[in-house]
Design a protein around this motif. Sequence first.
Motif, PDB file in Angstrom:
ATOM      1  N   VAL A   1       0.826  -1.203   0.000  1.00 33.50           N
ATOM      2  CA  VAL A   1       0.000   0.000   0.000  1.00 33.50           C
ATOM      3  C   VAL A   1       0.865   1.260   0.000  1.00 33.50           C
ATOM      4  N   GLN A   2       0.273   2.327  -0.482  1.00 27.36           N
ATOM      5  CA  GLN A   2       0.842   3.657  -0.329  1.00 27.36           C
ATOM      6  C   GLN A   2       0.339   4.253   0.989  1.00 27.36           C
ATOM      7  N   ALA A   3       0.864   5.407   1.368  1.00 27.91           N
ATOM      8  CA  ALA A   3       0.409   6.072   2.585  1.00 27.91           C
ATOM      9  C   ALA A   3      -1.063   6.444   2.450  1.00 27.91           C
ATOM     10  N   SER A   4      -1.786   6.463   3.551  1.00 29.00           N
ATOM     11  CA  SER A   4      -3.225   6.722   3.506  1.00 29.00           C
ATOM     12  C   SER A   4      -3.550   8.114   2.980  1.00 29.00           C
ATOM     13  N   ASP A   5      -2.627   9.064   3.139  1.00 31.85           N
ATOM     14  CA  ASP A   5      -2.877  10.403   2.596  1.00 31.85           C
ATOM     15  C   ASP A   5      -2.123  10.653   1.290  1.00 31.85           C
ATOM     16  N   GLY A   6      -1.465   9.621   0.754  1.00 32.91           N
ATOM     17  CA  GLY A   6      -0.795   9.728  -0.536  1.00 32.91           C
ATOM     18  C   GLY A   6       0.568  10.393  -0.519  1.00 32.91           C
ATOM     19  N   ARG A   7       1.057  10.804   0.648  1.00 33.00           N
ATOM     20  CA  ARG A   7       2.346  11.496   0.688  1.00 33.00           C
ATOM     21  C   ARG A   7       3.501  10.504   0.531  1.00 33.00           C
ATOM     22  N   ALA A   8       4.606  11.010   0.007  1.00 30.44           N
ATOM     23  CA  ALA A   8       5.786  10.179  -0.229  1.00 30.44           C
ATOM     24  C   ALA A   8       7.040  11.036  -0.097  1.00 30.44           C
TER      25      ALA A   8
END
Length: 494
Positions: free
Chosen positions: A30-37
């Motif tokens: 999964v990616q972060a729940s808020d989409g930040r990277a």
Amino acid sequence: MNQQDFADIRKQWASDAGPVVDMLIDGNLVQASDGRAFACTDPYSGQDWGQVPLATEQDVDRAVRAAHRAFEEGVWRRKPAAQRVAVLRRFADLIEANARDIGLTAVRENGKLFSEMYYGVLAFAEDCRFFGTLAETVHGYTIDMPMPGYSAWTRREPIGVVAAITPWNTPLNLLGWKLFPALATGNSVIVKPSEFTPVSTLLVAKLAIEAGIPAGVLNVVTGAGEVGNWLISHALVDKIGFTGSGATGAKIAKVAAERHARVSLELGGKSPNIVFEDADIDEMLKWTVLSLFATAGQACNAGSRILVQRSIHDRFVEQLAATARNVRWGDPLDPETQMGPLSNRPQLAKVSAYFDCAREEGLSVVAGGGRPDHPGFFVQPTIYADAKPDSRLILEEIFGPVAVVIPFEDEAEAIRIANDTRFGLAAGVWTRDLARAHRMIEAVRAGTVWVNTYRVGTHAIPFGGFKASGIGRETGIEALEAFTEVKSVWVNHG
């Protein structure tokens, strides 16, 4: 692979943006729940690459709750030990089969020599096999009771949910020292790798799924210190295994103590490398290159305090300085390179600050002492002499390719200087006198003492330190036991 192969890889890296990778939570990538990277940085070029999820507090909570649920449901801990062994052996085989790609990724994020990273990945796979096999040996013992009608015995059971927080200097091997004994004994694990070196850990996490590790048993969340704080503070985390700085280790121990969580802490060192007048100097200098400069000094057990008997001090300093000046530094992909860059920008600033400190304290620079004119996070292999006992360069862990030479008269003074530190991780003794070697082994306060060698190791021997160098041991049988609780059982036969 040869130099042309590595040149082609470097060219490819310069032209691509790197992978977009996922965290592992409850069996899902999964990616972060808020989409930040965030991006990693190649220490050799100084260029950013890749995209790594920046976990939120919600992500950390999901990972911990998944690990807790998996533990409570027993999907891993209740498997027969032989079945856990089989899964861990598949895991090891997959790591080994992908060793080249994992090793190259580790170089790109870490900057250490490919030779060290590649063989480190193979050792990582062997660690998995070693601890996996030991899963079938976990047992308690029976007791001959003095009271008629009673039986008693002990059991070793998994602790529960383990948080493994790993550093950037040797990210996979120091992960393996926590992950594999924790899994072998039936625990669930959440890994938080360093924000500087997360990609190699995430590649390994994908292999864990392929190997058959059940959902929730292994989770990986990525980010910086805030992510680690959420993890160690979570009420459902039963044990914390950490490798890193003493300051962070103290904070973790305090947080864990407030809710009675277990801890294993592998912290810093300022290890003495003690050279007597009868030592094989050529052999000692060879190991100095391998153990101090090949890692760019980024090893907690680096022998950065070099104690030399006064009768050979001046000649030794000249030879050591020549050795340091001749170290070939450069691209860690190049097979001819002996030392790569420091692993990240903050570490470059820290080591550079110690160069300034040495000038302020008036230390004699016999080799290096600065930065070369080259892109990336390079510093010169550096040797200092004439340091006073209260010098910061003697007292503090620099974590760079920097050593200070300290003279001593006799064995008694060598012991006093060696033990005059708040650390106690490792030590080296160089002498042909076997009786002296044994006296030094007993007298030096350190978790590991090497004689006529340095920084060799195996998963079968425990590693850890005295004093401020940590709590507990990693590797060996002791590491397996550190991820278990002992339960005493009493039965009244009536």
